[in-house]
Design a protein around this motif. Structure first.
Motif, PDB file in Angstrom:
ATOM      1  N   ARG A 259       0.861  -1.189   0.000  1.00  0.00           N
ATOM      2  CA  ARG A 259       0.000   0.000   0.000  1.00  0.00           C
ATOM      3  C   ARG A 259       0.896   1.237   0.000  1.00  0.00           C
ATOM      4  O   ARG A 259       0.997   1.946   1.010  1.00  0.00           O
ATOM      5  CB  ARG A 259      -0.916  -0.004   1.224  1.00  0.00           C
TER       6      ARG A 259
ATOM      7  N   GLU B  56       0.648   4.220  -1.340  1.00  0.00           N
ATOM      8  CA  GLU B  56       0.004   5.509  -1.082  1.00  0.00           C
ATOM      9  C   GLU B  56      -0.327   5.662   0.392  1.00  0.00           C
ATOM     10  O   GLU B  56      -0.116   6.732   0.994  1.00  0.00           O
ATOM     11  CB  GLU B  56      -1.261   5.643  -1.933  1.00  0.00           C
TER      12      GLU B  56
ATOM     13  N   ARG C 279       2.904   6.384   2.249  1.00  0.00           N
ATOM     14  CA  ARG C 279       3.343   7.775   2.110  1.00  0.00           C
ATOM     15  C   ARG C 279       2.486   8.721   2.951  1.00  0.00           C
ATOM     16  O   ARG C 279       2.982   9.713   3.493  1.00  0.00           O
ATOM     17  CB  ARG C 279       3.308   8.193   0.637  1.00  0.00           C
ATOM     18  N   GLU C 280       1.207   8.405   3.080  1.00  0.00           N
ATOM     19  CA  GLU C 280       0.317   9.231   3.881  1.00  0.00           C
ATOM     20  C   GLU C 280       0.645   9.127   5.366  1.00  0.00           C
ATOM     21  O   GLU C 280       0.610  10.109   6.111  1.00  0.00           O
ATOM     22  CB  GLU C 280      -1.139   8.809   3.640  1.00  0.00           C
TER      23      GLU C 280
END
Length: 480
Positions: free
Chosen positions: A344, A346, A349-350
């Motif tokens: 995952r 993304e 990074r979040e």
């Protein structure tokens, strides 16, 4: 990067006859545990399990889970424990996500996972001397946790995460020649795995129980020389109720209390019998504890300061640190923070930005750096230490043909801390189903701890000018 040997193999060389593990009346020394793990390594090798592969496990606490965990480490493979309380419908996408090379389950749970082989009889008599050295960055566990969207994410925890967590906890709690941790937390939770690993790294013993039982916990404290335990407020209260005012022996040092705030009167009850209860704040992504009260300074008012070697800060919406007494978002940095989320990028990074883990929890630090947690994520419900995510329940409810909209909020509960309450809007042309019908509908896809305590029908859900659901209005209505 430093190579790290299996602590069970090291323990077998340093203190072979020291007790390493107990379960249901049986015990294993480090020598015996090393030999047993070798048999599990041989069984895994026979099945072609090697570095980087995943093995999924569905089990309540069982000694075979311990053998499997350490055996996978010797092969460089990843342990993917699944929550035994989930339904088959909830488990299927987790298994699909992790793509395991092998699926194991305790016999009573195998019907939830069609591919699962029996855990109890997996290892044979053959043994293997394979024992890879791991690096701090070597992945060890894929541990599923949900975000506020309710979609499960697999937090990847490394060998270095577990070792750093053990070091930090020991530095905070103080030295002990051979700690004996009571293992009542599930081994499919980060808290249970933390106790499993820290006992081995410190040359101690895991006193493993199949599940929490207040009477069994008290016997372990009184008769098994347990020195440490990890509880939540509801289980601490049950332990104290059973003790009936009897003082704990001097062999028992501390109980860590997680899963949300602890009522001050409960902490006072604990200290009245000599049980020192330390509040703590942590999450899967920080490999359990991030902040914990220090034994010499504990007053039950906060979750304590950051653990040694870990940083905790509170920031505003732009990421600027807040001063003492000012609310904001909690962030964590240090060697205990996960490597990321399984496949995952993304979401990773979040969550991991500028070197900090963005927890999405709200809190405040006092002038001494002690953390008070105000909200465990905006909409998260914590029921008896279990995370309940409104979006997951809402998705099940709106699948019902008579429901047009659903919103779930948590309200305070004397026993569980919080329980979910569902607000529902009927679909045109359909009569609202009764509570029993809705409970049965939810039971098909949701574990028991996620079941709404109440169903409340409304003509419409409250929304602001932007169309965003006003959950605070629903919380007020549910609590009124």
């Amino acid at each position: 990067m430093k190579s790290l040997a299996c602590p069970i193999r090291e323990g077998a060389g340093l203190h072979p006859e020291a007790q390493a593990l107990t379960f249901t009346g049986r015990s294993w020394s480090y020598r015996e545990l090393d030999e047993e793990v070798g048999r599990w390594v041989a069984a895994l090798e026979t099945r072609g399990i090697c570095e980087g592969q995943r093995v999924a496990l569905l089990a309540t606490n069982h000694v075979a889970s311990v053998f499997l965990f350490w055996a996978l480490g010797r092969l460089g493979a990843l342990f993917a424990p699944l929550n035994a309380r989930l339904t088959a419908a909830e488990l299927a996408p987790l298994v699909e996500d992790v793509e395991p090379g092998l699926v194991l389950a305790l016999e009573p749970l195998r019907d939830k996972l069609p591919r699962a082989e029996p855990l109890e009889s997996f290892a044979g008599t053959a043994t293997s001397g394979t024992c890879r050295a791991l690096e701090e960055g070597s992945p060890r566990v894929v541990l599923f946790t949900s975000g506020t969207t309710g979609r499960p994410k697999g937090a990847v925890l490394t060998e270095g995460n577990f070792r750093a967590s053990a070091r930090a906890s020991a530095a905070n709690l103080g030295p002990h020649p051979a700690p004996r941790w009571l293992g009542t937390l599930p081994l499919f939770h980060v808290g249970g795995l933390s106790m499993l690993t820290r006992t081995a790294y410190e040359g101690g013993c895991l006193v493993l129980h199949e599940r929490f039982d207040a009477e069994a916990t008290n016997r372990a404290i009184d008769e098994d020389a347990v020195s440490h335990a990890s509880l939540v407020a509801t289980t601490l209260e049950r332990v104290l109720d059973v003790r009936g005012g009897r003082r704990v022996p001097s062999t028992f040092r501390f109980a860590l209390i997680g899963g949300g705030p602890v009522p001050v009167p409960l902490l006072e009850r604990a200290r009245a019998v000599g049980l020192v209860a330390l509040q703590t704040y942590g999450l899967t992504e920080s490999c359990s504890q991030a902040a914990t009260e220090h034994p010499g300074e504990a007053d039950g008012r906060t979750a304590g300061p950051a653990l040694p070697g870990v940083e905790v800060r509170v920031v505003d919406a732009e990421g600027r640190p807040r001063g003492p007494g000012v609310e904001g978002d909690i962030q964590v940095r240090g060697p205990t923070v996960m490597a990321g989320y399984w496949r995952r990028p993304e979401a990773t990074r979040e969550a991991l930005r500028d070197g900090w883990l963005h927890t999405k929890d709200l809190g405040v630090l006092d002038e001494r750096g002690r953390l008070t947690v105000l909200s465990r994520r905006t909409d998260l419900i914590v029921r008896g230490g279990e995370n309940v995510y409104p979006a997951e329940i809402e998705a099940v409810l709106v699948d019902h043909p008579a429901i047009a909209e659903a919103a779930v909020v948590g309200i305070p509960d004397a026993r569980w801390g919080e329980v979910p309450v569902a607000f529902l809007v009927p679909r045109a042309g359909h009569a609202p189903p009764d509570g029993e019908t809705l409970t049965a509908w939810c039971r098909r896809c949701l574990a028991g701890f996620k079941q709404p305590a109440r169903f409340i029908w409304r003509e419409a859900l409250p929304r602001n000018a932007m169309g965003k659901l006003e959950r605070q209005v629903l919380r007020r209505d549910a609590s009124g």
